[in-house]
Enzyme design. Structure first.
Site, PDB file in Angstrom:
ATOM      1  CB  ALA A   1      -0.936  -0.025   1.215  1.00 57.97           C
TER       2      ALA A   1
ATOM      3  CG  HIS B   1      -3.854  -9.081  -1.219  1.00 66.26           C
ATOM      4  ND1 HIS B   1      -3.174  -8.273  -0.338  1.00 66.26           N
ATOM      5  CD2 HIS B   1      -3.420 -10.349  -0.948  1.00 66.26           C
ATOM      6  CE1 HIS B   1      -2.402  -9.014   0.441  1.00 66.26           C
ATOM      7  NE2 HIS B   1      -2.522 -10.286   0.088  1.00 66.26           N
TER       8      HIS B   1
ATOM      9  CB  CYS C   1     -23.019 -11.942 -11.479  1.00 60.96           C
ATOM     10  SG  CYS C   1     -24.528 -12.783 -10.982  1.00 60.96           S
TER      11      CYS C   1
HETATM   12  N1  APR Z   1       7.196   5.167   0.425  1.00 62.92           N
HETATM   13  C1  APR Z   1       7.698   4.086   1.076  1.00 62.92           C
HETATM   14  N2  APR Z   1       7.031   3.444   2.067  1.00 62.92           N
HETATM   15  C2  APR Z   1       5.821   3.931   2.407  1.00 62.92           C
HETATM   16  C3  APR Z   1       5.241   5.063   1.786  1.00 62.92           C
HETATM   17  C4  APR Z   1       5.991   5.686   0.758  1.00 62.92           C
HETATM   18  N3  APR Z   1       5.541   6.763   0.102  1.00 62.92           N
HETATM   19  N4  APR Z   1       4.024   5.286   2.364  1.00 62.92           N
HETATM   20  C5  APR Z   1       3.863   4.328   3.313  1.00 62.92           C
HETATM   21  N5  APR Z   1       4.936   3.523   3.330  1.00 62.92           N
HETATM   22  C6  APR Z   1       5.151   2.322   4.128  1.00 62.92           C
HETATM   23  C7  APR Z   1       4.711   2.418   5.570  1.00 62.92           C
HETATM   24  O1  APR Z   1       5.823   2.792   6.367  1.00 62.92           O
HETATM   25  C8  APR Z   1       4.255   0.981   5.868  1.00 62.92           C
HETATM   26  O2  APR Z   1       5.294   0.225   6.489  1.00 62.92           O
HETATM   27  O3  APR Z   1       4.338   1.326   3.526  1.00 62.92           O
HETATM   28  C9  APR Z   1       3.962   0.366   4.506  1.00 62.92           C
HETATM   29  C10 APR Z   1       2.501   0.042   4.289  1.00 62.92           C
HETATM   30  O4  APR Z   1       2.185  -1.019   5.168  1.00 62.92           O
HETATM   31  P1  APR Z   1       0.662  -1.477   5.310  1.00 62.92           P
HETATM   32  O5  APR Z   1      -0.185  -0.294   5.536  1.00 62.92           O
HETATM   33  O6  APR Z   1       0.648  -2.603   6.294  1.00 62.92           O
HETATM   34  O7  APR Z   1       0.276  -2.038   3.855  1.00 62.92           O
HETATM   35  P2  APR Z   1       0.634  -3.450   3.237  1.00 62.92           P
HETATM   36  O8  APR Z   1       1.954  -3.936   3.728  1.00 62.92           O
HETATM   37  O9  APR Z   1       0.446  -3.329   1.778  1.00 62.92           O
HETATM   38  O10 APR Z   1      -0.536  -4.395   3.831  1.00 62.92           O
HETATM   39  C11 APR Z   1      -0.604  -5.709   3.330  1.00 62.92           C
HETATM   40  O11 APR Z   1      -2.693  -6.040   4.470  1.00 62.92           O
HETATM   41  O12 APR Z   1      -4.813  -5.429   5.064  1.00 62.92           O
HETATM   42  C12 APR Z   1      -4.071  -6.123   4.173  1.00 62.92           C
HETATM   43  O13 APR Z   1      -4.874  -6.646   2.051  1.00 62.92           O
HETATM   44  C13 APR Z   1      -4.284  -5.609   2.790  1.00 62.92           C
HETATM   45  O14 APR Z   1      -2.747  -5.737   0.946  1.00 62.92           O
HETATM   46  C14 APR Z   1      -2.890  -5.317   2.302  1.00 62.92           C
HETATM   47  C15 APR Z   1      -2.031  -6.141   3.231  1.00 62.92           C
HETATM   48 ZN    ZN Z   2     -25.813 -12.520 -12.949  1.00 64.08          ZN
END
Ligand code: APR
Ligand code: ZN
Length: 239
Positions: free
Chosen positions: A24, A121, A129
């Site tokens: 994310a 994901h 549907c």
């Molecule tokens: N550059 C680098 N790192 C960043 C930036 C950026 N601009 N913005 C945020 N981050 C880092 C944060 O420090 C954090 O450690 O990205 C990381 C995002 O971590 P999460 O929010 O946990 O996201 P993610 O690792 O993708 O989550 C995995 O969890 O809920 C589920 O399905 C959902 O795909 C998701 C999965």
């Molecule tokens: Zn249908």
């Protein structure tokens, strides 16, 4: 930071096949909040925790409430690819990058021009549907009210992996093939706390494991290069 980005440029210039594994944090510079940062989705106050609302069980037991949250927080259709998405697409077109493996469902890598994208994901852009499997785009879901229904009357479900659901076998197989075959794996914008995705790194056997993340992760100690910074800015400055 200067020294670290020079080291990264050195690694990239010598790499024959790069794979990018992102989360994310790759989309925050496009204006989409992540999940676990202080300002992330999971730290916003809701009566029902977002991790509960984004579960298989809740989708079927509270479908209307699921879609209210999903439309409000998960459908960011006006957001654009940032420098990270664009640079990865450029490297793929030049034959330097073989695949993007992402935990994100926003479709921004494809919007930037990336062709080989393994969406562990799923994607908000694919909706089916449950009765006749007819497909619908994200705009249909965004513009529908309450629980979106198919023309046959069936319930429409987004093709995203909710908590309690399995990842797609084919996507996992292809992602692991790419990760195990490359010589440089760039892992970025992910807290590496959600399995099985976080475990994919263990399939990497190449020369350079690069970790670019704003905050520290449990895998920092295993990386050949760790840069705590913004992945859009950092990749944007790379050749
Ligand atoms: N550059 C680098 N790192 C960043 C930036 C950026 N601009 N913005 C945020 N981050 C880092 C944060 O420090 C954090 O450690 O990205 C990381 C995002 O971590 P999460 O929010 O946990 O996201 P993610 O690792 O993708 O989550 C995995 O969890 O809920 C589920 O399905 C959902 O795909 C998701 C999965
Ligand atoms: Zn249908």
């Amino acid at each position: 930071m200067e020294q670290l980005t020079e080291k990264l440029q050195g690694i990239l210039s010598k790499s024959k096949s790069i794979v990018f594994f992102g989360g994310a944090g790759v989309s925050t510079e496009s204006g989409i909040p992540d999940f676990r940062s202080a300002d992330g989705l999971y730290n916003q106050k809701y009566d029902v925790p977002p991790e509960t609302m984004l579960s298989h069980e809740y989708f079927f037991s509270h479908t209307e409430e699921f879609y209210r949250f999903y439309r409000d927080k998960m459908l960011c259709l006006d957001k654009k690819p940032n420098a990270a998405h664009k640079k990865l697409a450029k490297w793929e077109a030049a034959g330097r990058l073989t695949a993007v493996v992402t935990q994100n469902i926003d479709g921004l890598h494809q919007a930037a021009g990336s062709k080989t994208v393994y969406e562990l994901h799923g994607s908000v852009h694919r909706n089916y549907c449950r009765s006749c499997h007819k497909s619908y785009d994200a705009e249909y879901i965004l513009n529908s009210d309450g629980v979106p229904r198919c023309s046959c009357g069936g319930l429409i479900k987004p093709d995203v992996v909710l908590y309690g659901e399995q990842l797609d076998d084919y996507t996992v197989t292809k992602a692991l093939e790419a990760i195990s075959a490359c010589d440089t794996l760039i892992v970025a914008g992910t807290s590496l706390t959600v399995y099985p995705a976080a475990g994919f790194i263990s399939y990497f056997g190449g020369q350079n494991l690069v970790l670019i993340n704003r905050d520290p992760t449990p895998f920092d100690g295993r990386a050949d290069l760790v840069i705590h910074g913004k992945v859009g800015e950092i990749l944007g400055s790379m050749v």
